[in-house]
Design a protein around this motif. Structure first.
Motif, PDB file in Angstrom:
ATOM      1  N   ALA A 138       1.967  90.577  49.382  1.00 24.01           N
ATOM      2  CA  ALA A 138       0.760  91.343  50.773  1.00 24.01           C
ATOM      3  C   ALA A 138       2.084  91.247  51.824  1.00 24.01           C
ATOM      4  O   ALA A 138       1.794  92.378  53.171  1.00 24.01           O
ATOM      5  CB  ALA A 138      -0.191  90.529  51.371  1.00 24.01           C
ATOM      6  N   SER A 139       2.828  90.245  52.459  1.00 23.12           N
ATOM      7  CA  SER A 139       3.858  90.939  53.256  1.00 23.12           C
ATOM      8  C   SER A 139       4.762  91.425  53.942  1.00 23.12           C
ATOM      9  O   SER A 139       5.818  92.237  54.421  1.00 23.12           O
ATOM     10  CB  SER A 139       4.303  88.994  53.901  1.00 23.12           C
ATOM     11  N   TYR A 140       4.885  92.567  52.055  1.00 26.87           N
ATOM     12  CA  TYR A 140       5.741  93.802  52.054  1.00 26.87           C
ATOM     13  C   TYR A 140       4.782  95.181  51.634  1.00 26.87           C
ATOM     14  O   TYR A 140       5.383  96.022  51.772  1.00 26.87           O
ATOM     15  CB  TYR A 140       6.443  93.847  51.091  1.00 26.87           C
ATOM     16  N   ARG A 141       3.217  94.440  52.040  1.00 22.05           N
ATOM     17  CA  ARG A 141       2.678  95.543  52.270  1.00 22.05           C
ATOM     18  C   ARG A 141       2.758  97.515  53.208  1.00 22.05           C
ATOM     19  O   ARG A 141       3.589  98.310  53.037  1.00 22.05           O
ATOM     20  CB  ARG A 141       0.820  95.771  51.846  1.00 22.05           C
ATOM     21  N   GLU A 142       2.953  95.653  54.274  1.00 14.63           N
ATOM     22  CA  GLU A 142       3.643  97.195  55.560  1.00 14.63           C
ATOM     23  C   GLU A 142       4.469  98.559  55.380  1.00 14.63           C
ATOM     24  O   GLU A 142       4.803  99.338  55.690  1.00 14.63           O
ATOM     25  CB  GLU A 142       3.491  96.796  56.886  1.00 14.63           C
ATOM     26  N   VAL A 143       5.424  96.648  54.567  1.00 15.09           N
ATOM     27  CA  VAL A 143       6.918  98.231  54.519  1.00 15.09           C
ATOM     28  C   VAL A 143       7.129  99.560  52.568  1.00 15.09           C
ATOM     29  O   VAL A 143       7.087 100.395  53.596  1.00 15.09           O
ATOM     30  CB  VAL A 143       8.173  97.404  53.763  1.00 15.09           C
ATOM     31  N   VAL A 144       6.325  98.542  52.567  1.00 11.35           N
ATOM     32  CA  VAL A 144       5.911 100.009  51.172  1.00 11.35           C
ATOM     33  C   VAL A 144       5.043 101.162  51.367  1.00 11.35           C
ATOM     34  O   VAL A 144       5.138 102.171  51.655  1.00 11.35           O
ATOM     35  CB  VAL A 144       5.390  99.103  50.401  1.00 11.35           C
ATOM     36  N   ASP A 145       4.254 100.730  53.054  1.00 10.59           N
ATOM     37  CA  ASP A 145       3.298 101.850  53.979  1.00 10.59           C
ATOM     38  C   ASP A 145       4.233 102.871  54.366  1.00 10.59           C
ATOM     39  O   ASP A 145       3.780 104.386  53.854  1.00 10.59           O
ATOM     40  CB  ASP A 145       2.519 101.644  54.310  1.00 10.59           C
ATOM     41  N   ARG A 146       5.072 101.936  54.442  1.00  5.76           N
ATOM     42  CA  ARG A 146       6.330 103.201  55.640  1.00  5.76           C
ATOM     43  C   ARG A 146       7.312 103.705  54.301  1.00  5.76           C
ATOM     44  O   ARG A 146       7.708 104.572  54.783  1.00  5.76           O
ATOM     45  CB  ARG A 146       7.307 102.308  56.504  1.00  5.76           C
ATOM     46  N   PHE A 147       7.373 103.319  53.404  1.00  9.73           N
ATOM     47  CA  PHE A 147       8.999 103.999  52.585  1.00  9.73           C
ATOM     48  C   PHE A 147       8.994 104.107  51.248  1.00  9.73           C
ATOM     49  O   PHE A 147       8.398 103.191  50.482  1.00  9.73           O
ATOM     50  CB  PHE A 147       9.761 102.494  52.585  1.00  9.73           C
ATOM     51  N   ALA A 148       8.646 105.303  50.947  1.00  9.57           N
ATOM     52  CA  ALA A 148       9.013 105.248  49.174  1.00  9.57           C
ATOM     53  C   ALA A 148       9.940 106.987  49.012  1.00  9.57           C
ATOM     54  O   ALA A 148      10.382 107.208  49.987  1.00  9.57           O
ATOM     55  CB  ALA A 148       7.109 106.463  49.302  1.00  9.57           C
ATOM     56  N   LEU A 149      10.182 106.839  48.026  1.00 10.55           N
ATOM     57  CA  LEU A 149      11.229 107.961  47.448  1.00 10.55           C
ATOM     58  C   LEU A 149      11.330 109.392  48.219  1.00 10.55           C
ATOM     59  O   LEU A 149       9.343 109.644  48.478  1.00 10.55           O
ATOM     60  CB  LEU A 149      11.438 108.103  46.552  1.00 10.55           C
ATOM     61  N   PRO A 150      11.694 110.516  48.579  1.00  6.48           N
ATOM     62  CA  PRO A 150      10.819 111.409  49.189  1.00  6.48           C
ATOM     63  C   PRO A 150      10.347 112.199  48.405  1.00  6.48           C
ATOM     64  O   PRO A 150      10.950 112.406  46.635  1.00  6.48           O
ATOM     65  CB  PRO A 150      12.379 112.515  49.329  1.00  6.48           C
TER      66      PRO A 150
END
Length: 208
Positions: free
Chosen positions: A37-49
């Protein structure tokens, strides 16, 4: 361009969390299990183009590394240089190809995002190298990849690479914890038994 900077991320507090090539939905932190869960904010921000909302594969590796060693090194020589793709004949696969037919097939267009929590512990080169070994190892050809020609990554720097982009984990000067983060985008077909399952995603009905 073989690699491109995609921004900066703040790593969460170190807990020793680890998962390997776990399926999730790019751009949706709620698709991660509670253990990450601590990485959820990072995943919300980053995705492949152009891949937000699509299936991806995430690796999180938090571990303590002794001085003089690298967190993710496995090369055949004094340096560890590798690509994400492994090419054997006509087979383009992910990871070591021990058998005659790899379980995981890659498309040439597959891209990945990588980041780490410590500066000066990963280097990338702006070239594509397809004539690699069956396990993607280029360590025996280290003289072809002088460090002055590479790009040393900063802490928290998110870099997009291709599956033929050479990169090298650098030995740490001091003992301490290191966090590695990677998102692999579409173009990965199949899975290995050692890939981490995402039962949370399965319960959400988003993984079939």
């Amino acid at each position: 361009m073989s690699f491109q900077e995609r921004g900066r991320m703040a790593f969460p507090e170190y807990t020793g969390a680890r998962c390997y090539m776990m399926p999730f939905i790019q751009g949706r932190g709620d698709s991660l299990p509670e253990a990450f869960a601590s990485y959820r904010e990072v995943v919300d921000r980053f995705a492949l183009p152009d891949q937000e909302g699509e299936l991806g594969l995430i690796t999180i590796d938090e571990s303590f590394v002794e001085a003089g060693r690298s967190q993710r090194g496995y090369g055949a020589g004094g340096r560890t240089i590798h690509t994400e793709a492994c090419l054997s004949g006509e087979n383009l696969s992910w990871g070591p190809t021990w058998g005659p037919s790899p379980f995981v097939r890659l498309e040439r267009s597959t891209r990945a995002l990588i980041a780490n929590s410590l500066p000066d512990t990963c280097m990338v080169w702006d070239v594509d190298v397809e004539d690699t070994t069956r396990d993607g190892d280029l360590s025996a050809r280290a003289d072809q990849f002088p460090r002055e020609a590479g790009r040393m990554m900063d802490a928290g720097e998110v870099i997009e690479i291709g599956i033929f982009t050479p990169h090298e984990p650098i030995r740490q000067r001091h003992s301490g914890p290191r966090q590695f983060f990677r998102i692999v985008g579409h173009g990965v077909h199949g899975r290995e038994d050692y890939f981490t399952r995402n039962e949370h995603l399965e319960r959400m009905g988003l993984l079939h």
